[in-house]
Design a protein around this motif. Structure first.
Motif, PDB file in Angstrom:
ATOM      1  N   ALA A  92      29.233  -7.666 -22.577  1.00 17.32           N
ATOM      2  CA  ALA A  92      28.095  -8.006 -21.340  1.00 17.32           C
ATOM      3  C   ALA A  92      26.850  -8.710 -21.661  1.00 17.32           C
ATOM      4  O   ALA A  92      26.567  -8.689 -22.702  1.00 17.32           O
ATOM      5  N   THR A 133      29.778  -6.712 -17.349  1.00 21.31           N
ATOM      6  CA  THR A 133      30.194  -5.732 -18.046  1.00 21.31           C
ATOM      7  C   THR A 133      30.970  -6.290 -19.375  1.00 21.31           C
ATOM      8  O   THR A 133      31.342  -7.195 -19.597  1.00 21.31           O
ATOM      9  N   ARG A 134      31.271  -5.341 -20.172  1.00 18.52           N
ATOM     10  CA  ARG A 134      32.140  -5.890 -21.529  1.00 18.52           C
ATOM     11  C   ARG A 134      33.492  -5.959 -20.791  1.00 18.52           C
ATOM     12  O   ARG A 134      33.935  -4.934 -20.079  1.00 18.52           O
ATOM     13  N   GLN A 135      34.287  -7.016 -21.020  1.00 16.22           N
ATOM     14  CA  GLN A 135      35.526  -7.321 -20.572  1.00 16.22           C
ATOM     15  C   GLN A 135      36.304  -8.261 -21.161  1.00 16.22           C
ATOM     16  O   GLN A 135      36.003  -9.098 -21.767  1.00 16.22           O
TER      17      GLN A 135
END
Length: 161
Positions: A59, A141-143
């Motif tokens: 993120a 977001t972390r993705q």
């Protein structure tokens, strides 16, 4: 008293004479509309180089830079555009992969020096100062990023406060 009677008689005689002198009358009306001078806005979105798919990204990873300016220095506002391929939630947008719509990317418009301004149902993020504006677009977001094209749409406008 004689002068008053003579004036009354002359006024009575002059009214029909005046109406006979101006016949076949026509009226015209106009609604005067004053518009403001247009101020052209320039908007660019530039992708950051070196972004690769099939990698988990944190993120806050910057993916694009937004730049806007106007012909005359004014405050500028931005907003994500709602569309079938792009869902908006405040300054966060979920963008669908162009060929695989079930694959998405969540982005955030970093609003460092921008103020959320509600106009009806639209939220614009407005610069506090007049002049050119730059903002980062980052992962919300972390993705894990799937390969493909993710079309992003944003609008800029001059803010007339």
């Amino acid at each position: 008293m004689t002068k008053l009677i003579i004036a009354g008689v002359m006024a009575g005689l002059s009214a029909p004479a005046l109406s006979d002198a101006f016949s076949d009358r026509i009226n015209a009306d106009v609604s005067l509309e004053f518009t403001r001078d247009r101020n052209s806005v320039t908007l660019t979105l530039e992708q950051i180089t070196g972004l690769y798919a099939s990698v988990t990204m944190e993120a806050g990873t910057k993916v694009a830079t937004l730049r806007a300016s106007s012909e005359r220095d004014e405050k500028i506002g931005f907003r994500w555009l709602q569309s079938p391929s792009q869902g908006v939630n405040g300054n966060v947008v979920t963008v669908k992969n162009k060929t695989q719509p079930k694959k998405t990317l969540k982005l955030i418009l970093n609003i460092y020096d921008l103020t959320a301004t509600l106009l009806g149902t639209e939220t614009f993020y407005v610069s506090g100062l007049k002049g050119p504006v730059e903002a980062d677009i980052s992962l919300a977001t972390r993705q894990e990023i799937e390969p493909g094209v993710y079309p992003v749409s944003i609008q800029a406008a001059v803010y007339n406060d």
